[in-house]
Every structure is written in structure tokens, then in C-alpha cells.
Design an enzyme around this catalytic site. Structure first.
Site, PDB file in Angstrom:
ATOM      1  N   GLY A 187      59.632  74.143  -1.524  1.00  0.00           N
ATOM      2  CA  GLY A 187      60.576  73.136  -1.054  1.00  0.00           C
ATOM      3  C   GLY A 187      61.387  73.570   0.146  1.00  0.00           C
ATOM      4  O   GLY A 187      60.959  74.388   0.956  1.00  0.00           O
ATOM      5  N   ASN A 220      71.240  73.040   6.086  1.00  0.00           N
ATOM      6  CA  ASN A 220      72.177  73.332   4.993  1.00  0.00           C
ATOM      7  C   ASN A 220      73.625  73.347   5.467  1.00  0.00           C
ATOM      8  O   ASN A 220      74.525  73.650   4.689  1.00  0.00           O
ATOM      9  CB  ASN A 220      71.825  74.672   4.323  1.00  0.00           C
ATOM     10  CG  ASN A 220      72.257  75.861   5.161  1.00  0.00           C
ATOM     11  OD1 ASN A 220      72.140  75.845   6.386  1.00  0.00           O
ATOM     12  ND2 ASN A 220      72.767  76.901   4.517  1.00  0.00           N
ATOM     13  N   GLY A 272      70.426  86.390  -5.411  1.00  0.00           N
ATOM     14  CA  GLY A 272      70.662  85.222  -4.574  1.00  0.00           C
ATOM     15  C   GLY A 272      72.090  85.128  -4.101  1.00  0.00           C
ATOM     16  O   GLY A 272      72.373  84.554  -3.039  1.00  0.00           O
ATOM     17  N   GLY A 318      57.616  78.972  -4.677  1.00  0.00           N
ATOM     18  CA  GLY A 318      58.218  77.665  -4.460  1.00  0.00           C
ATOM     19  C   GLY A 318      57.841  77.122  -3.096  1.00  0.00           C
ATOM     20  O   GLY A 318      57.522  77.897  -2.178  1.00  0.00           O
ATOM     21  N   LYS A 371      68.712  68.839   1.475  1.00  0.00           N
ATOM     22  CA  LYS A 371      68.510  69.611   2.703  1.00  0.00           C
ATOM     23  C   LYS A 371      67.606  68.928   3.717  1.00  0.00           C
ATOM     24  O   LYS A 371      67.760  69.129   4.925  1.00  0.00           O
ATOM     25  CB  LYS A 371      67.966  71.005   2.363  1.00  0.00           C
ATOM     26  CG  LYS A 371      68.985  71.880   1.650  1.00  0.00           C
ATOM     27  CD  LYS A 371      68.451  73.293   1.434  1.00  0.00           C
ATOM     28  CE  LYS A 371      69.503  74.181   0.815  1.00  0.00           C
ATOM     29  NZ  LYS A 371      69.050  75.583   0.693  1.00  0.00           N
ATOM     30  N   ARG A 381      54.068  75.546  -8.250  1.00  0.00           N
ATOM     31  CA  ARG A 381      53.609  75.019  -9.539  1.00  0.00           C
ATOM     32  C   ARG A 381      52.589  73.914  -9.359  1.00  0.00           C
ATOM     33  O   ARG A 381      51.710  73.730 -10.192  1.00  0.00           O
ATOM     34  CB  ARG A 381      54.820  74.535 -10.338  1.00  0.00           C
ATOM     35  CG  ARG A 381      55.691  75.690 -10.847  1.00  0.00           C
ATOM     36  CD  ARG A 381      56.987  75.215 -11.450  1.00  0.00           C
ATOM     37  NE  ARG A 381      57.921  74.746 -10.435  1.00  0.00           N
ATOM     38  CZ  ARG A 381      59.141  74.311 -10.691  1.00  0.00           C
ATOM     39  NH1 ARG A 381      59.573  74.282 -11.944  1.00  0.00           N
ATOM     40  NH2 ARG A 381      59.943  73.917  -9.719  1.00  0.00           N
ATOM     41  N   ARG A 385      52.268  69.587  -3.871  1.00  0.00           N
ATOM     42  CA  ARG A 385      53.665  69.284  -3.555  1.00  0.00           C
ATOM     43  C   ARG A 385      54.309  70.441  -2.811  1.00  0.00           C
ATOM     44  O   ARG A 385      55.295  71.029  -3.255  1.00  0.00           O
ATOM     45  CB  ARG A 385      54.440  68.966  -4.828  1.00  0.00           C
ATOM     46  CG  ARG A 385      53.881  67.775  -5.597  1.00  0.00           C
ATOM     47  CD  ARG A 385      54.715  67.457  -6.817  1.00  0.00           C
ATOM     48  NE  ARG A 385      56.077  67.076  -6.470  1.00  0.00           N
ATOM     49  CZ  ARG A 385      57.048  66.855  -7.359  1.00  0.00           C
ATOM     50  NH1 ARG A 385      56.788  67.009  -8.647  1.00  0.00           N
ATOM     51  NH2 ARG A 385      58.253  66.499  -6.964  1.00  0.00           N
ATOM     52  N   ASP A 407      70.539  79.240   6.125  1.00  0.00           N
ATOM     53  CA  ASP A 407      69.778  79.917   5.073  1.00  0.00           C
ATOM     54  C   ASP A 407      68.856  80.981   5.657  1.00  0.00           C
ATOM     55  O   ASP A 407      68.660  82.045   5.058  1.00  0.00           O
ATOM     56  CB  ASP A 407      68.929  78.916   4.285  1.00  0.00           C
ATOM     57  CG  ASP A 407      69.729  78.145   3.253  1.00  0.00           C
ATOM     58  OD1 ASP A 407      70.804  78.629   2.848  1.00  0.00           O
ATOM     59  OD2 ASP A 407      69.268  77.060   2.848  1.00  0.00           O
ATOM     60  N   SER A 416      78.149  75.680  -8.295  1.00  0.00           N
ATOM     61  CA  SER A 416      78.180  76.272  -6.957  1.00  0.00           C
ATOM     62  C   SER A 416      79.312  77.284  -6.796  1.00  0.00           C
ATOM     63  O   SER A 416      80.452  77.041  -7.217  1.00  0.00           O
ATOM     64  CB  SER A 416      78.324  75.178  -5.903  1.00  0.00           C
ATOM     65  OG  SER A 416      78.442  75.746  -4.610  1.00  0.00           O
TER      66      SER A 416
END
Length: 297
Positions: A139, A92, A256, A137, A71, A162, A166, A114, A15
Site C-alpha cells: 500500500g 503524509n 516503527g 505489504g 495517503k 497477501r 492488490r 515517510d 496515534s
């Protein structure tokens, strides 16, 4: 008393939040100790009980930055969730609010910075208004990406994952902010991704490498316009393969690290209580601390 703040997650040794926050507090002249603490989802309730015990005994804590995989789990550990975090169920940032020295009455209040980090990073990069959008993604960070895309004026988004079974957090975010999404398999997504005005990859490092190969072929074909803006939230290693392919094709890439800086600015506002009164110069030292170009925020 030295005041405390920390970033929680697992793994956490990579981090850059400690460097960002320490630079900010040094510039502001406040005595805050900020460190990274490795906390798994299973260990989070016990850790938060310990934090509350420490607060009741002596105060001291001022903020927690929260990263994966905590999170969503952190929502159950705080007293209140505010703003877009309440709609998303993904946080977050945890700020400690108290009245004077009555630490028994300290309230833990959660936010999601975020979303602001993504919006500001994309706007700074020149992202189109009302863009066609794709998210890689499904999540917690993808949930923030969906809210950010809504704020940018998009009418819908494609979410590539993927495993299409989910993507619960992405679907919940879609419902919460009223932005229709299609959840689609990541395999074979190259054509749709290449055509989007805005692409936000929330995948872990190297998880988009296979897509990068498909994109290289897709973007190598003769197309009417160059790619739009790609924000890749995975900043280590950098550049990611997908970011390199995008940039080579003439598209705009937002690392990022830039999103991380924008969201950390908001966390410092919450942790110090300075809000909009925070001096503009603090942002320069945060950029310097992680080797990022200085930005006009």
C-alpha cells in the site's frame, strides 16, 4: 491566535503524533494546538472543504499529518504536491502556505516525509549500502518504502503481499522511482525475507504473525550470516512477533516508532517554516515524549 495542526486517519486514537508534535511546539515556544481527528476516506473531501472555509475566514491552520487510509486520497485535496510525493502519488504531510494575512490565497502543499523517515531510521541502524531488499505489504507506506530503498542504493526489491492483485501503489512507486520489483505472495516468503539485507514491514499490527512463525523456523536453521536490518512500521503492540523473531536470531530491529520520529521532525520543519533552522534540541524532547532513546539526527 492559537494556530492549528492535526493528524488525520481512521482509526486514529492510537496515534503518537500528538505527543511528538506537542512536545516540539512547546519546546519551540510556538502556540500550536495539535490533535488527532478521525477521518475516513469517504469523509475526507467534506472535511477538507471545511478546513479551507476556516482558513479563508481566519487563517489558523498550519499543517496536517496524514495517515492510513488517506495517503493517496489526500492528493486530490491539495493545490500542489512536491518532491518525491509527486512521483509516488502518496502524501503524509500537508503544509499551509500564505502571503501575509491574505488567507484567501492560502495554498495547501503536500509532501511525503515517510521516505526520509525510513531512510534515516535505516541508516542510523547501520543498513548496508546497495542492499538486497524486501518489503512486506503493497500500500501507501510500501510505496514510500520502495522510494527509500531506491535512495539507499538498492538495484531492485521483492514486495510480498497477501493478495498479489492488490499492489497497485507498490507497482506505481516502482515505476515512479525506476526501481524494479517482484510482487510475490506473502505466504512462503520466509526464506527470501531471511536472506535480505533490509526488510521493511508495512503491514498492519499482527498481519505478519504467520510469517513470523515461518521465519522462526527459517532463521533457526544454520545460515551463513545473521539477519540484516528489519524496520517494522507497526509500533503498537511492540515488539511485534516478527520483530521479536528477528531480534532473537541476532538481526537488527528498527521499531516503527523511530521512523515515526524521523518523519515527524520533517513535518515540524514544514509546519513551522523553520526548515534547517529548527534547533537540534527539539528532537530530544520529541524522543522523550514517546519514551524513545534520544538519537543523533
Amino acid at each position: 491566535m492559537t494556530l492549528r495542526a492535526a493528524v488525520l486517519g481512521h482509526p486514529i486514537s492510537h496515534s503518537k503524533s500528538p505527543a511528538l508534535h506537542r512536545a516540539a511546539y512547546a519546546y519551540l515556544g510556538v502556540d500550536y494546538a495539535y490533535r488527532a481527528i478521525d477521518v475516513t476516506e469517504a469523509a475526507l473531501p467534506g472535511f477538507m472543504r471545511q478546513v479551507r472555509d476556516e482558513v479563508r475566514a481566519e487563517g489558523g491552520w498550519r499543517g496536517l499529518s496524514v495517515t492510513m487510509p488517506l495517503k493517496s486520497a489526500m492528493v486530490a485535496e491539495v493545490d500542489e504536491v512536491r518532491g518525491v510525493a509527486r512521483a509516488l502519488g502518496v502524501v503524509n504531510t500537508v503544509a499551509f502556505e500564505f502571503d501575509g494575512t491574505d488567507f484567501d490565497q492560502t495554498r495547501l502543499v503536500a509532501y511525503n516525509t515517510d521516505v526520509a523517515g525510513i531512510v534515516n531510521a535505516l541508516r542510523h541502524a547501520g543498513a548496508a549500502s546497495a542492499p538486497t531488499a524486501a518489503v512486506l505489504g503493497g500500500g501507501g507506506t510500501a510505496a514510500a518504502a520502495i522510494a527509500a530503498i531506491k535512495e539507499l542504493g538498492a538495484g531492485s526489491a521483492d514486495v510480498f503481499v497477501r493478495d498479489v492483485g492488490r499492489a497497485a501503489e507498490a507497482r506505481a512507486a516502482s515505476a515512479a522511482v525506476d526501481l524494479p520489483i517482484q510482487v510475490l505472495p506473502l505466504a512462503g516468503a520466509a526464506a527470501a525475507v531471511a536472506a535480505a539485507d533490509v526488510v521493511i514491514s508495512t503491514l498492519p499490527p499482527r498481519a505478519a504473525d504467520a510469517l513470523a512463525g515461518e521465519l522462526a523456523a527459517e532463521l533457526g536453521e544454520e545460515i551463513a550470516a545473521r539477519p540484516g536490518v528489519l524496520l517494522d512500521v507497526a509500533y503498537d503492540p511492540w515488539p511485534s512477533r516478527v520483530a521479536a523473531v528477528w531480534q532473537d536470531a541476532g538481526g537488527t530491529v528498527v521499531p516503527g516508532l523511530e521512523m515515526l520520529i524521523y518523519q515527524a521532525v520533517e513535518q515540524v520543519r514544514h509546519f513551522t517554516g523553520l526548515g534547517e533552522a529548527m534547533p537540534a534540541g527539539v528532537i530530544d524532547v520529541m524522543c522523550d515524549a514517546v519514551g524513545a532513546p534520544r538519537r543523533v539526527f
